[in-house]
Design a protein around this motif. Structure first.
Motif, PDB file in Angstrom:
ATOM      1  N   GLY A   1       2.157  -5.372   2.576  1.00  0.00           N
ATOM      2  CA  GLY A   1       1.389  -5.253   3.817  1.00  0.00           C
ATOM      3  C   GLY A   1       0.635  -6.524   4.152  1.00  0.00           C
ATOM      4  N   LEU A   2       0.069  -7.152   3.134  1.00  0.00           N
ATOM      5  CA  LEU A   2      -0.647  -8.410   3.351  1.00  0.00           C
ATOM      6  C   LEU A   2       0.305  -9.509   3.811  1.00  0.00           C
ATOM      7  N   ALA A   3       1.509  -9.522   3.245  1.00  0.00           N
ATOM      8  CA  ALA A   3       2.484 -10.528   3.645  1.00  0.00           C
ATOM      9  C   ALA A   3       2.913 -10.338   5.094  1.00  0.00           C
ATOM     10  N   VAL A   4       3.124  -9.094   5.499  1.00  0.00           N
ATOM     11  CA  VAL A   4       3.510  -8.815   6.885  1.00  0.00           C
ATOM     12  C   VAL A   4       2.380  -9.202   7.831  1.00  0.00           C
ATOM     13  N   MET A   5       1.143  -8.831   7.492  1.00  0.00           N
ATOM     14  CA  MET A   5       0.006  -9.169   8.348  1.00  0.00           C
ATOM     15  C   MET A   5      -0.159 -10.685   8.449  1.00  0.00           C
ATOM     16  N   SER A   6       0.048 -11.396   7.363  1.00  0.00           N
ATOM     17  CA  SER A   6      -0.064 -12.857   7.394  1.00  0.00           C
ATOM     18  C   SER A   6       0.987 -13.463   8.318  1.00  0.00           C
ATOM     19  N   GLY A   7       2.197 -12.934   8.264  1.00  0.00           N
ATOM     20  CA  GLY A   7       3.245 -13.419   9.164  1.00  0.00           C
ATOM     21  C   GLY A   7       2.924 -13.164  10.617  1.00  0.00           C
ATOM     22  N   GLN A   8       2.377 -11.997  10.913  1.00  0.00           N
ATOM     23  CA  GLN A   8       1.995 -11.687  12.284  1.00  0.00           C
ATOM     24  C   GLN A   8       0.871 -12.600  12.769  1.00  0.00           C
ATOM     25  N   LEU A   9      -0.120 -12.821  11.914  1.00  0.00           N
ATOM     26  CA  LEU A   9      -1.223 -13.700  12.295  1.00  0.00           C
ATOM     27  C   LEU A   9      -0.763 -15.145  12.446  1.00  0.00           C
ATOM     28  N   LEU A  10       0.197 -15.552  11.652  1.00  0.00           N
ATOM     29  CA  LEU A  10       0.747 -16.900  11.784  1.00  0.00           C
ATOM     30  C   LEU A  10       1.413 -17.070  13.150  1.00  0.00           C
ATOM     31  N   PHE A  11       2.131 -16.050  13.586  1.00  0.00           N
ATOM     32  CA  PHE A  11       2.771 -16.083  14.899  1.00  0.00           C
ATOM     33  C   PHE A  11       1.722 -16.236  16.011  1.00  0.00           C
TER      34      PHE A  11
ATOM     35  N   TRP B   1      10.167   7.966  -7.228  1.00  0.00           N
ATOM     36  CA  TRP B   1      10.131   6.511  -7.332  1.00  0.00           C
ATOM     37  C   TRP B   1       9.236   6.131  -8.488  1.00  0.00           C
ATOM     38  N   GLY B   2       9.689   5.187  -9.265  1.00  0.00           N
ATOM     39  CA  GLY B   2       8.922   4.714 -10.402  1.00  0.00           C
ATOM     40  C   GLY B   2       9.371   5.326 -11.713  1.00  0.00           C
ATOM     41  N   SER B   3      10.201   6.387 -11.645  1.00  0.00           N
ATOM     42  CA  SER B   3      10.718   6.936 -12.892  1.00  0.00           C
ATOM     43  C   SER B   3      11.789   5.992 -13.429  1.00  0.00           C
ATOM     44  N   SER B   4      12.094   6.116 -14.685  1.00  0.00           N
ATOM     45  CA  SER B   4      12.994   5.148 -15.309  1.00  0.00           C
ATOM     46  C   SER B   4      14.400   5.237 -14.727  1.00  0.00           C
ATOM     47  N   GLY B   5      15.019   4.079 -14.595  1.00  0.00           N
ATOM     48  CA  GLY B   5      16.404   4.039 -14.180  1.00  0.00           C
ATOM     49  C   GLY B   5      16.658   3.853 -12.703  1.00  0.00           C
ATOM     50  N   ASN B   6      15.633   3.793 -11.878  1.00  0.00           N
ATOM     51  CA  ASN B   6      15.894   3.648 -10.446  1.00  0.00           C
ATOM     52  C   ASN B   6      15.601   2.253  -9.907  1.00  0.00           C
ATOM     53  N   GLY B   7      15.149   1.346 -10.749  1.00  0.00           N
ATOM     54  CA  GLY B   7      14.964  -0.030 -10.323  1.00  0.00           C
ATOM     55  C   GLY B   7      13.607  -0.364  -9.722  1.00  0.00           C
ATOM     56  N   TRP B   8      12.745   0.617  -9.542  1.00  0.00           N
ATOM     57  CA  TRP B   8      11.440   0.338  -8.932  1.00  0.00           C
ATOM     58  C   TRP B   8      10.322   0.417  -9.956  1.00  0.00           C
ATOM     59  N   THR B   9      10.505  -0.192 -11.086  1.00  0.00           N
ATOM     60  CA  THR B   9       9.473  -0.187 -12.123  1.00  0.00           C
ATOM     61  C   THR B   9       9.091  -1.619 -12.465  1.00  0.00           C
ATOM     62  N   GLY B  10       8.060  -1.766 -13.229  1.00  0.00           N
ATOM     63  CA  GLY B  10       7.684  -3.081 -13.743  1.00  0.00           C
ATOM     64  C   GLY B  10       7.178  -4.030 -12.671  1.00  0.00           C
ATOM     65  N   ALA B  11       7.792  -5.207 -12.600  1.00  0.00           N
ATOM     66  CA  ALA B  11       7.311  -6.286 -11.734  1.00  0.00           C
ATOM     67  C   ALA B  11       7.409  -5.941 -10.256  1.00  0.00           C
ATOM     68  N   TYR B  12       8.296  -5.041  -9.875  1.00  0.00           N
ATOM     69  CA  TYR B  12       8.459  -4.727  -8.456  1.00  0.00           C
ATOM     70  C   TYR B  12       7.225  -4.081  -7.847  1.00  0.00           C
ATOM     71  N   ARG B  13       6.451  -3.375  -8.641  1.00  0.00           N
ATOM     72  CA  ARG B  13       5.273  -2.702  -8.098  1.00  0.00           C
ATOM     73  C   ARG B  13       4.284  -3.682  -7.485  1.00  0.00           C
ATOM     74  N   GLY B  14       4.123  -4.842  -8.091  1.00  0.00           N
ATOM     75  CA  GLY B  14       3.214  -5.837  -7.534  1.00  0.00           C
ATOM     76  C   GLY B  14       3.671  -6.338  -6.180  1.00  0.00           C
ATOM     77  N   TRP B  15       4.986  -6.514  -6.009  1.00  0.00           N
ATOM     78  CA  TRP B  15       5.503  -6.973  -4.714  1.00  0.00           C
ATOM     79  C   TRP B  15       5.288  -5.925  -3.648  1.00  0.00           C
ATOM     80  N   ILE B  16       5.461  -4.661  -3.984  1.00  0.00           N
ATOM     81  CA  ILE B  16       5.280  -3.595  -3.002  1.00  0.00           C
ATOM     82  C   ILE B  16       3.821  -3.530  -2.576  1.00  0.00           C
ATOM     83  N   ALA B  17       2.890  -3.689  -3.514  1.00  0.00           N
ATOM     84  CA  ALA B  17       1.466  -3.607  -3.198  1.00  0.00           C
ATOM     85  C   ALA B  17       1.026  -4.714  -2.252  1.00  0.00           C
ATOM     86  N   TRP B  18       1.638  -5.892  -2.333  1.00  0.00           N
ATOM     87  CA  TRP B  18       1.247  -7.019  -1.502  1.00  0.00           C
ATOM     88  C   TRP B  18       2.090  -7.135  -0.234  1.00  0.00           C
TER      89      TRP B  18
END
Length: 85
Positions: free
Chosen positions: A23-33, A4-21
């Motif tokens: 867990g925080l998004a899931v935890m926020s949704g759970q806490l909102l519930f 993952w992250g090698s060229s040509g597989n779609g998981w490079t560039g801007a997507y890495r920031g979304w993957i890093a955050w």
């Protein structure tokens, strides 16, 4: 086999920031519930049920502990060993 992250597989560039955050998004949704349940308890019973406080604490501790523990050398060694197998 490419990693993952090698060229040509779609998981490079801007997507890495979304993957890093993710867990925080899931935890926020759970806490909102849980927050919605707390508000309901306050309005209907006049106090928050103890299970809501315990649930919120468990979600928060888990959300903070997993990333911290994932960065420790034993866990990194385990994940590398599993990746090689």
């Amino acid at each position: 086999m490419r990693k993952w992250g090698s060229s040509g597989n779609g998981w490079t560039g801007a997507y890495r920031g979304w993957i890093a955050w993710g867990g925080l998004a899931v935890m926020s949704g759970q806490l909102l519930f849980v927050l919605v349940a707390m508000v309901h308890d306050l309005r209907s019973r006049g106090r928050v049920h103890a299970a809501c406080w315990i649930g919120a604490a468990v979600i928060a501790v888990e959300g903070l502990a997993v990333p911290i523990l994932a960065a420790t050398p034993p866990v990194i060694a385990l994940t590398e060993a599993l990746a090689r197998s």
